[in-house]
Design a protein around this motif. Structure first.
Motif, mmCIF file in Angstrom:
data_model
loop_
_atom_site.group_PDB
_atom_site.id
_atom_site.type_symbol
_atom_site.label_atom_id
_atom_site.label_comp_id
_atom_site.label_asym_id
_atom_site.label_seq_id
_atom_site.Cartn_x
_atom_site.Cartn_y
_atom_site.Cartn_z
ATOM 1 N N GLN A 177 52.306 25.939 45.670
ATOM 2 C CA GLN A 177 53.431 25.300 46.355
ATOM 3 C C GLN A 177 54.741 25.480 45.605
ATOM 4 O OE1 GLN A 177 52.680 24.983 49.322
ATOM 5 N NE2 GLN A 177 52.605 22.805 49.799
ATOM 6 N N LEU A 178 54.640 25.643 44.296
ATOM 7 C CA LEU A 178 55.845 25.821 43.472
ATOM 8 C C LEU A 178 56.144 27.305 43.242
ATOM 9 C CD1 LEU A 178 55.151 23.002 40.858
ATOM 10 C CD2 LEU A 178 56.877 22.970 42.668
ATOM 11 N N PHE A 179 55.423 28.184 43.936
ATOM 12 C CA PHE A 179 55.615 29.639 43.851
ATOM 13 C C PHE A 179 55.320 30.191 42.458
ATOM 14 C CE2 PHE A 179 58.595 27.931 47.022
ATOM 15 C CZ PHE A 179 58.085 28.528 48.166
ATOM 16 N N GLU A 180 54.508 29.478 41.705
ATOM 17 C CA GLU A 180 54.088 29.960 40.383
ATOM 18 C C GLU A 180 52.775 30.724 40.570
ATOM 19 O OE1 GLU A 180 53.959 26.559 37.809
ATOM 20 O OE2 GLU A 180 56.079 26.079 38.106
ATOM 21 N N TYR A 181 52.861 31.857 41.235
ATOM 22 C CA TYR A 181 51.669 32.527 41.726
ATOM 23 C C TYR A 181 50.761 33.074 40.628
ATOM 24 C CZ TYR A 181 53.627 32.178 46.415
ATOM 25 O OH TYR A 181 54.122 31.710 47.597
ATOM 26 N N SER A 182 51.322 33.696 39.610
ATOM 27 C CA SER A 182 50.465 34.292 38.589
ATOM 28 C C SER A 182 49.664 33.227 37.855
ATOM 29 C CB SER A 182 51.303 35.112 37.597
ATOM 30 O OG SER A 182 52.250 34.299 36.934
ATOM 31 N N GLU A 183 50.309 32.101 37.529
ATOM 32 C CA GLU A 183 49.592 31.011 36.865
ATOM 33 C C GLU A 183 48.570 30.389 37.814
ATOM 34 O OE1 GLU A 183 52.047 28.116 35.010
ATOM 35 O OE2 GLU A 183 53.302 29.583 33.975
ATOM 36 N N ALA A 184 48.918 30.306 39.085
ATOM 37 C CA ALA A 184 47.977 29.745 40.061
ATOM 38 C C ALA A 184 46.704 30.568 40.117
ATOM 39 C CB ALA A 184 48.632 29.677 41.439
ATOM 40 N N LEU A 185 46.839 31.884 40.085
ATOM 41 C CA LEU A 185 45.655 32.740 40.120
ATOM 42 C C LEU A 185 44.785 32.521 38.884
ATOM 43 C CD1 LEU A 185 44.037 34.956 41.510
ATOM 44 C CD2 LEU A 185 45.457 36.639 40.306
ATOM 45 N N ASP A 186 45.411 32.376 37.728
ATOM 46 C CA ASP A 186 44.633 32.102 36.505
ATOM 47 C C ASP A 186 43.840 30.809 36.647
ATOM 48 O OD1 ASP A 186 45.609 34.374 35.288
ATOM 49 O OD2 ASP A 186 47.210 33.325 34.202
ATOM 50 N N ASP A 187 44.481 29.799 37.224
ATOM 51 C CA ASP A 187 43.821 28.490 37.328
ATOM 52 C C ASP A 187 42.685 28.504 38.343
ATOM 53 O OD1 ASP A 187 45.246 26.914 35.402
ATOM 54 O OD2 ASP A 187 46.983 27.000 36.720
ATOM 55 N N VAL A 188 42.881 29.132 39.489
ATOM 56 C CA VAL A 188 41.803 29.148 40.475
ATOM 57 C C VAL A 188 40.658 30.011 39.981
ATOM 58 C CG1 VAL A 188 42.618 31.084 41.909
ATOM 59 C CG2 VAL A 188 41.289 29.237 42.943
ATOM 60 N N ASN A 189 40.945 31.043 39.195
ATOM 61 C CA ASN A 189 39.869 31.838 38.610
ATOM 62 C C ASN A 189 39.060 31.009 37.602
ATOM 63 O OD1 ASN A 189 40.325 34.159 40.091
ATOM 64 N ND2 ASN A 189 41.671 35.081 38.554
ATOM 65 N N LYS A 190 39.742 30.136 36.855
ATOM 66 C CA LYS A 190 39.033 29.218 35.950
ATOM 67 C C LYS A 190 38.134 28.286 36.748
ATOM 68 C CE LYS A 190 42.631 29.077 32.376
ATOM 69 N NZ LYS A 190 43.701 28.239 31.758
ATOM 70 N N ALA A 191 38.645 27.798 37.889
ATOM 71 C CA ALA A 191 37.854 26.909 38.745
ATOM 72 C C ALA A 191 36.587 27.610 39.207
ATOM 73 C CB ALA A 191 38.687 26.452 39.939
ATOM 74 N N ILE A 192 36.724 28.859 39.623
ATOM 75 C CA ILE A 192 35.571 29.620 40.115
ATOM 76 C C ILE A 192 34.595 29.914 38.988
ATOM 77 C CG2 ILE A 192 34.891 31.883 41.031
ATOM 78 C CD1 ILE A 192 37.455 31.747 42.762
ATOM 79 N N GLN A 193 35.117 30.216 37.810
ATOM 80 C CA GLN A 193 34.251 30.486 36.665
ATOM 81 C C GLN A 193 33.438 29.246 36.296
ATOM 82 O OE1 GLN A 193 36.340 31.692 33.126
ATOM 83 N NE2 GLN A 193 34.495 32.396 32.089
ATOM 84 N N LEU A 194 34.067 28.079 36.356
ATOM 85 C CA LEU A 194 33.366 26.842 36.007
ATOM 86 C C LEU A 194 32.326 26.457 37.052
ATOM 87 C CD1 LEU A 194 36.353 24.708 34.665
ATOM 88 C CD2 LEU A 194 34.367 25.469 33.344
ATOM 89 N N ASN A 195 32.635 26.730 38.334
ATOM 90 C CA ASN A 195 31.701 26.358 39.402
ATOM 91 C C ASN A 195 31.756 27.398 40.520
ATOM 92 O OD1 ASN A 195 29.941 25.078 41.076
ATOM 93 N ND2 ASN A 195 31.264 23.345 41.575
ATOM 94 N N PRO A 196 31.035 28.495 40.344
ATOM 95 C CA PRO A 196 31.093 29.581 41.332
ATOM 96 C C PRO A 196 30.386 29.271 42.646
ATOM 97 C CG PRO A 196 29.520 30.094 39.598
ATOM 98 C CD PRO A 196 30.215 28.840 39.173
ATOM 99 N N SER A 197 29.739 28.110 42.742
ATOM 100 C CA SER A 197 29.048 27.756 43.983
ATOM 101 C C SER A 197 29.867 26.832 44.874
ATOM 102 C CB SER A 197 27.699 27.099 43.666
ATOM 103 O OG SER A 197 27.883 25.884 42.965
ATOM 104 N N ASN A 198 31.075 26.482 44.448
ATOM 105 C CA ASN A 198 31.920 25.579 45.229
ATOM 106 C C ASN A 198 32.774 26.394 46.199
ATOM 107 O OD1 ASN A 198 33.705 23.730 46.269
ATOM 108 N ND2 ASN A 198 34.328 22.877 44.304
ATOM 109 N N PRO A 199 32.546 26.265 47.506
ATOM 110 C CA PRO A 199 33.309 27.071 48.459
ATOM 111 C C PRO A 199 34.802 26.763 48.470
ATOM 112 C CG PRO A 199 32.015 25.397 49.605
ATOM 113 C CD PRO A 199 31.565 25.388 48.173
ATOM 114 N N THR A 200 35.175 25.536 48.097
ATOM 115 C CA THR A 200 36.585 25.171 48.109
ATOM 116 C C THR A 200 37.399 26.036 47.152
ATOM 117 O OG1 THR A 200 35.964 22.889 48.621
ATOM 118 C CG2 THR A 200 38.214 23.264 47.881
#
Length: 250
Positions: A177-200
């Motif tokens: 929402q704040l257009f901080e796209y590169s950092e956003a991608l890093d964070d969502v990748n961390k989310a997926i790494q921590l829980n790759p079975s969460n569809p959200t």
């Protein structure tokens, strides 16, 4: 010792001076039995046990909070859940958990006020900061949300890896929402790494790729999220400019 702890000591001194064989751990054993039914989603049995505890010990606030926690996830019972939390707070005006849950159930400034109170009572609980950050996200206060999310990470006492994963996903949403796209991608990748079975998590990355115009990657994540059991989330946090895909037929 906090005032609430002193209050509990007084309550149980009064109770157990007349009933020496009853202890708080015995009450908790009964509530633990209710929790087992709650985990099985047998809320009728859970409520029956909790109501018996409330009848026997009407001045024990954790019983009201436990009942409210189940009521809050059932259809058309959220207002009743708030009433139970109100009772817990009347018994103990400094019972942090009651303010925390009531703040999660309420919306807008009312919810924010409760979460502020919970943090004033306990500023070391990462879960409360996370809840307040989620509420601020919903109020479009993304910088405030990130402050709370980062505080939750700093405290690092969340209950599970799964919760920490969803926290990184919410951080990514704020940054999108704040257009901080590169950092956003890093964070969502961390989310997926921590829980790759969460569809959200994959749905959030679908939003990211949709926003950055990488539609092939967006569709890949959306389809993978659906494979993991994604429900039709639709647009979240009022985000705009997400390509309209036919959810049912993709």
């Amino acid at each position: 010792m906090k005032k609430s702890a002193l209050l509990y000591a007084l309550i149980f001194t009064l109770f157990f001076s007349c009933q020496p064989k009853i202890t708080e751990s015995m009450i908790q054993d009964r509530l633990d039995e209710a929790r087992k039914y709650g985990l099985e989603k047998n809320y009728e049995m859970a409520f029956q046990i909790i109501d018996e505890v409330i009848t026997d010990y009407p001045d024990y606030p954790p019983s009201y909070v436990l009942r409210a926690s189940y009521m809050s996830i059932l259809p058309n019972q959220r207002l009743d859940a708030i009433n139970y939390l109100n009772k817990a707070i009347v018994i103990d005006p400094e019972y942090t958990t009651a303010y925390h849950l009531r703040g999660e159930i309420k919306s807008g400034l009312e919810g924010l006020n409760d979460l502020n109170t919970a943090i004033e009572l306990d500023s070391f609980d990462a879960g409360i900061f996370y809840s307040r950050g989620q509420l601020k996200n919903g109020l479009h206060n993304y910088y405030g949300a990130l402050d709370d999310f980062n505080k939750a990470l700093e405290l690092d006492n969340l209950r599970s890896i799964e919760i920490k994963s969803t926290l990184f996903g919410d951080i990514a949403l704020s940054k999108i929402q704040l257009f901080e796209y590169s950092e956003a991608l890093d964070d969502v990748n961390k989310a997926i790494q921590l829980n790759p079975s969460n569809p959200t998590n994959f749905y959030i990355r679908y939003i990211y790729y949709s926003k950055t115009g990488e539609l092939e990657l967006a569709m890949k994540d959306l389809n993978y999220a659906k494979m993991l059991g994604l429900q039709d989330y639709g647009d979240i946090l009022g985000m705009d400019s997400i390509p309209t895909f036919n959810y049912q037929n993709q």
